[in-house]
Design an enzyme around this catalytic site. Structure first.
Site, PDB file in Angstrom:
ATOM      1  N   LEU A  44       0.735  -1.358  -0.004  1.00 36.19           N
ATOM      2  CA  LEU A  44      -0.089  -0.175  -0.137  1.00 36.19           C
ATOM      3  C   LEU A  44       0.801   1.456   0.051  1.00 36.19           C
ATOM      4  O   LEU A  44       0.237   2.413   0.291  1.00 36.19           O
ATOM      5  CB  LEU A  44      -0.768  -0.080   1.282  1.00 36.19           C
ATOM      6  CG  LEU A  44      -1.930  -1.276   1.330  1.00 36.19           C
ATOM      7  CD1 LEU A  44      -2.524  -1.225   2.619  1.00 36.19           C
ATOM      8  CD2 LEU A  44      -2.619  -1.375  -0.012  1.00 36.19           C
ATOM      9  N   ASP A  65       3.899   5.414  -7.101  1.00 32.13           N
ATOM     10  CA  ASP A  65       3.364   5.284  -5.878  1.00 32.13           C
ATOM     11  C   ASP A  65       3.620   7.187  -5.372  1.00 32.13           C
ATOM     12  O   ASP A  65       2.635   7.501  -4.485  1.00 32.13           O
ATOM     13  CB  ASP A  65       4.409   4.599  -4.846  1.00 32.13           C
ATOM     14  CG  ASP A  65       4.167   3.100  -5.309  1.00 32.13           C
ATOM     15  OD1 ASP A  65       3.168   2.858  -5.852  1.00 32.13           O
ATOM     16  OD2 ASP A  65       4.938   2.405  -4.823  1.00 32.13           O
TER      17      ASP A  65
END
Length: 347
Positions: A113, A160
């Site tokens: 994540l 990201d």
């Protein structure tokens, strides 16, 4: 415990950045392709104060206080990421004499994540406020990536950091990682993103990631293109030797799935988008070979429980699964999966 208790002074600035989950476009960013991440409502918060010639940091999650001079090499701990962003700013010509950081994070570690990107972007936002640096959100993403690649030593793509810096809650970030053109698109009406975490951690993630990246680069070289982003015909990849044919097939088909996913988002078609997510997982499992049996099983069970689509998220070799679920069925979906996987966490 807080900044004052650790450092004996009040913080001078603070900022936060979210973790992210990737809905489509896995392992395409380092081949200049397309991605579709969305930020999560879980944040890393950083408080910062001035320091001279060193970086000090306390991680509330780890319960660790670390400090090193600015010129120190990376040592394989969380401080590397904070030293890295200070190093990247100084390399770019900004006068940052040092810093003290207090870090709190809701983003689970090792679940795919992007806890590292959330930390980098939050730290850069706090430093931008502290030292009044004339940097855009896109600048911060690029600096965060530079810190991770050139200082920490992780050969990550730009997705990201861009998701942490430019993503909007409830939206999906359509990013062209070659041009850095981006657009925030709404999720299909009446749907929710649910992250499913079995707590697997990662197995040989760094070694596996680096190997896949090297294989993708060799596939592009043999096809005579700058990046696999430039291959539009799937038939071309069949000329490659094994396993480069499989690796290239995933990346080329994944880019096509992202572009079709954007069309589905613009139509508000949750079923079509979910089907593309599931196709992505099959490709990641069979062609890119970055899944695990536990993740394959969790995807299958999520679909049986009513998900519109599901796939692993992040680099693979562990991590979490992301599912697209109709809001009216979310509770029943979670209850069905909890009965099958008692230790499963929903994020």
């Amino acid at each position: 415990m807080g900044f004052k208790e650790i450092f004996g002074a009040l913080p001078e600035a603070s900022a936060q950045a979210p973790g992210r989950v990737n809905l489509l476009g896995e392992h395409t960013d380092y081949q200049e392709g397309y991605v579709l991440p969305t930020p999560l409502p879980y944040f890393t918060q950083v408080e910062v104060g001035r320091a001279q010639g060193r970086v000090e940091a306390y991680s509330e999650t780890l319960g660790e206080l670390r400090a090193r001079p600015l010129a120190s090499p990376p040592q394989g701990d969380f401080l590397d990421y904070l030293l890295g962003v200070v190093w990247a700013l100084r390399e770019a010509g900004y006068e940052v004499p040092g810093a003290r950081f207090y870090v709190r994070s809701q983003v689970p570690l090792g679940a795919g994540l992007s806890s590292s990107a959330a930390l980098e972007v939050a730290a850069l936002r706090a430093l931008r406020a502290l030292y009044r640096l004339p940097l855009s959100d896109k600048d911060l993403a690029l600096l965060g990536q530079k810190a991770e690649v050139a200082y920490v030593g992780v050969r990550c793509g730009i997705m990201d950091q861009m998701a942490a810096s430019l993503g909007q809650p409830g939206k999906v970030l359509f990013l062209d990682t070659r041009t850095l053109a981006y657009e925030n698109l709404p999720l299909p009406p009446g749907t929710r993103v649910v992250v499913l975490d079995l707590g697997l951690g990662r197995r040989l993630a760094e070694a596996g990631y680096n190997q896949r990246r090297a294989e993708a680069e060799e596939a592009a070289r043999q096809l005579g293109v700058r990046a696999l982003r430039d291959v539009a015909d799937l038939c071309l990849v069949e000329s490659l030797p094994f396993p480069l044919d499989k690796r290239a097939r995933h990346i080329v088909s994944e880019n096509l799935r992202v572009l079709r996913g954007v069309e589905a988002l613009r139509r508000g078609d949750g079923r079509a988008f979910g089907e593309l997510m599931t196709q992505s997982h099959r490709s990641l499992s069979q062609d890119y070979e970055v899944s695990l049996p536990e993740l394959d099983e969790l995807v299958d069970e999520a679909l049986k429980a009513g998900a519109l689509g599901a796939k692993l998220t992040g680099a693979g070799f562990g991590g979490a699964v992301v599912a697209l679920v109709e809001e009216t069925r979310q509770q029943a979906f979670q209850e069905a999966l909890r009965a099958r996987f008692p230790t499963l966490r929903f994020l």
